[in-house]
Design an enzyme around this catalytic site. Sequence first.
Site: not given
Length: 347
Positions: A72, A191
Site C-alpha cells: 500500500e 515515480d
Amino acid sequence: MALCTGQTSLFMCNSKNREKADRKAFLMRNGKMFLERLISSCNGNYNPIRSFSAKELERATNNYHYRNIITESSIFRLCQGVLPDRTISVMKFIDGSVFDAYDCCFNNIVFASQMSHNNVLRLIGCCLEVEIPVLVFESAEYGNLHDLLKRSYQSHSEPLLLKHRLKIAMEIANVFAYLHIGFSRPIVFRDLKSSYILVSERYVPKLFNFSLSASIPEGETYIDDGVKGTSGIVAPEYACTGYLNEKCDVYSFGLLLLQLLSTGEDLFNMGLRLNGDESFEMDFVKKYIENRGFNGIVDPRIIGDELLEHKLQSSFELAFQCQSASAEDRPTMIDVAKQIKKMYKSF
C-alpha cells in the site's frame, strides 16, 4: 407496529434506489472519462479489459480486509482477492484526496491497459460503478521489492544473491526500455520506487502503479506539467525546471540499482545518519566505497571472491552513470539494459 415496519421498508427502498442511482451516475461519469483518456493517450492500441461489479470485488477481497493487503501507499491499497475462477489483485484508491486519487486511477487504467510485457502487472479489468474506480490485476501473491530487500539482510533470512539482484535489475531495465521506445510516444514512468515492484518466489519482478506516468507529446522531447513524484528520487534538472523526459527515469533507475546492491537499509536515510545532511545518495555511496570498500554497503553474505567484487564494482559504476547530475551524461535505458544483461549472463 405495522406503520413502523412500513416506514422501515420505505426507507430501505429509498436507500436502494439512491444507491442504484449513484452507481449509474458513477458508471456514466467514469465511463466517459475512461473513453476520453483512452482516445487521447492510446492511439487506438489497448488491451480489452473486463468489467467488475463493486459487490463482486468486495466478496473477492473480504471487503478489502487488511489481511489481504499485498502492499500500500498513501493513495492506494493493493489487495489479494479470490474469484470463483481465479485469484486476482485489486487496487483500491483511498478516499480523502479525491481529485488526486481520481486522476491517478485513470492514469493507471490508461497506461496499464496498453502494456504487453511479462514484467508489468497485467490489468484485467476495473469497476466503474463506484466514485473512484477499482482496478483488477492478475494475481500478485507476493510482496514488494522494498520489503524483500529489508528481509534479505536480516541474519535469520536467506540472503538475496547478487545474480538474483541483477536478474531483477535487468528485467526492470527491460521494462523501462520498453516504455521509452515501444510506443509511438515515449512513456515516462516518473515515480520509480522499490515498493512499486512486486517480486515472485522465482525473482520475477512486476512493475505496477502508473499513477504519475505521462506520454511525451508528438514532436516534443519533454513534458512540462510541473514537478511531481517523491522527494529524493527525482532527477535534479526535473526538480529545477519541471521538464520531464526519459533521462529522468534513468536517474531514478540508478537509485533503484543502488538499493538493489545495498544492505537493504534505505540509502538516503543512511546518508543522513552518517553525514548529517541531505546529500545525494550517489555522492554518499561513492565516498563510502572509496573510504571503506563494500563493507557496510553490501550484505557481506553475497561477497565471496574477487569475481563477485568485480561485478559489484561494475554494477555500482553503472548506477553512478545513471545518476549523473547532467542528463546528457546518463546512458539510455536500452544501454543500461544491455550492460546489466551482460553482467547477469556472465554468471
